[in-house]
Design a protein around this motif. Sequence first.
Motif, PDB file in Angstrom:
ATOM      1  N   ASN A   1      11.472  18.210  -5.119  1.00 35.65           N
ATOM      2  CA  ASN A   1      10.400  19.069  -5.634  1.00 35.65           C
ATOM      3  C   ASN A   1       9.334  18.199  -6.290  1.00 35.65           C
ATOM      4  O   ASN A   1       9.645  17.152  -6.877  1.00 35.65           O
ATOM      5  CB  ASN A   1      10.946  20.004  -6.726  1.00 35.65           C
TER       6      ASN A   1
ATOM      7  N   GLU B   1       4.193  21.169 -10.661  1.00 37.57           N
ATOM      8  CA  GLU B   1       2.843  21.740 -10.628  1.00 37.57           C
ATOM      9  C   GLU B   1       2.032  21.260 -11.837  1.00 37.57           C
ATOM     10  O   GLU B   1       0.813  21.363 -11.873  1.00 37.57           O
ATOM     11  CB  GLU B   1       2.953  23.272 -10.663  1.00 37.57           C
TER      12      GLU B   1
ATOM     13  N   LYS C   1       7.853  25.405  -0.731  1.00 35.41           N
ATOM     14  CA  LYS C   1       8.303  26.708  -1.217  1.00 35.41           C
ATOM     15  C   LYS C   1       8.060  26.810  -2.725  1.00 35.41           C
ATOM     16  O   LYS C   1       7.782  25.807  -3.386  1.00 35.41           O
ATOM     17  CB  LYS C   1       9.783  26.885  -0.881  1.00 35.41           C
ATOM     18  N   TYR C   2       8.234  28.007  -3.254  1.00 37.97           N
ATOM     19  CA  TYR C   2       7.950  28.282  -4.660  1.00 37.97           C
ATOM     20  C   TYR C   2       9.247  28.126  -5.453  1.00 37.97           C
ATOM     21  O   TYR C   2      10.205  28.891  -5.267  1.00 37.97           O
ATOM     22  CB  TYR C   2       7.425  29.719  -4.764  1.00 37.97           C
TER      23      TYR C   2
ATOM     24  N   TRP D   1      12.023  30.202  -3.850  1.00 39.30           N
ATOM     25  CA  TRP D   1      11.564  31.402  -3.153  1.00 39.30           C
ATOM     26  C   TRP D   1      10.676  31.014  -1.981  1.00 39.30           C
ATOM     27  O   TRP D   1      10.000  29.967  -2.037  1.00 39.30           O
ATOM     28  CB  TRP D   1      10.764  32.294  -4.113  1.00 39.30           C
TER      29      TRP D   1
ATOM     30  N   ASP E   1       7.854  32.198  -1.275  1.00 40.72           N
ATOM     31  CA  ASP E   1       6.517  32.068  -1.867  1.00 40.72           C
ATOM     32  C   ASP E   1       6.446  32.856  -3.176  1.00 40.72           C
ATOM     33  O   ASP E   1       7.400  33.575  -3.530  1.00 40.72           O
ATOM     34  CB  ASP E   1       5.448  32.567  -0.886  1.00 40.72           C
ATOM     35  N   ALA E   2       5.337  32.723  -3.872  1.00 45.49           N
ATOM     36  CA  ALA E   2       5.183  33.384  -5.179  1.00 45.49           C
ATOM     37  C   ALA E   2       5.248  34.909  -5.044  1.00 45.49           C
ATOM     38  O   ALA E   2       5.790  35.597  -5.924  1.00 45.49           O
ATOM     39  CB  ALA E   2       3.863  32.958  -5.816  1.00 45.49           C
TER      40      ALA E   2
ATOM     41  N   HIS F   1       8.750  36.148  -5.071  1.00 43.23           N
ATOM     42  CA  HIS F   1       9.292  36.118  -6.429  1.00 43.23           C
ATOM     43  C   HIS F   1       8.765  37.287  -7.255  1.00 43.23           C
ATOM     44  O   HIS F   1       9.537  38.008  -7.901  1.00 43.23           O
ATOM     45  CB  HIS F   1       8.939  34.797  -7.104  1.00 43.23           C
TER      46      HIS F   1
ATOM     47  N   LYS G   1       7.818  24.810 -13.421  1.00 44.33           N
ATOM     48  CA  LYS G   1       7.346  25.300 -12.120  1.00 44.33           C
ATOM     49  C   LYS G   1       7.307  24.156 -11.108  1.00 44.33           C
ATOM     50  O   LYS G   1       6.829  23.057 -11.439  1.00 44.33           O
ATOM     51  CB  LYS G   1       5.963  25.928 -12.256  1.00 44.33           C
TER      52      LYS G   1
ATOM     53  N   SER H   1       7.001  22.825  -6.751  1.00 45.57           N
ATOM     54  CA  SER H   1       6.797  23.066  -5.315  1.00 45.57           C
ATOM     55  C   SER H   1       7.962  22.375  -4.626  1.00 45.57           C
ATOM     56  O   SER H   1       8.100  21.140  -4.740  1.00 45.57           O
ATOM     57  CB  SER H   1       5.478  22.446  -4.845  1.00 45.57           C
TER      58      SER H   1
END
Lengths: 100, 100
Positions: free
Chosen positions: A43, A46, B3-4, B58, B60-61, B64, B91, B93
């Motif tokens: 990951n 952000e 992905k989120y 997830w 995407d956002a 979620h 948070k 990515s």
Amino acid sequence: MSKYGMYVKFTAIAGGRDALAAILMEAAAGMDGVDGCEIYLVNVSETEPETVWVTEVWRDAEAHQASLRAEGASEMIGRARPLISGVEQIKLSTLGGKGV
Amino acid sequence: MSKYGMYVKFTAIAGGRDALAAILMEAAAGMDGVDGCEIYLVNVSETEPETVWVTEVWRDAEAHQASLRAEGASEMIGRARPLISGVEQIKLSTLGGKGV
């Protein structure tokens, strides 16, 4: 029976994040054949542009330790090391959930 | 396509960790039917006795966000809230790896 988990926070040298993430994604691709590795996700943050987080879940600590001795592991660690300025680890017991 | 993802750190009230982890494990069990939820893992910390970490990935956002509006979500959040003294979120990515 909980599993052996961790979040590993790698801080890359300035401008080195993407190259480091690419090496860790190579490591992740190699995990398919690694016994006892259940989750190995790469990951980026952000909010922290030089950070790469790796999410790991292993069957147990022994499986994790064995992976560090596996063929190719030290070579990959050697390639990543010049790109790393810091490493922190959050050790976890993974109780379960969706994905393991 | 990333992905989120997120790591969510729940700090439980004194003595409340196990009850909180049990509710979050219920939530994890319910994620099998939730569209776009790829990883939802409940972890306890080896070094912070009142902490529960949840690892989420997830599609995407939006997926979620939709899960927070799903039937039963607010009821579960309501049950957990009295056991929680703090929440922090990292948070992410999620670029990929083993498990998604």
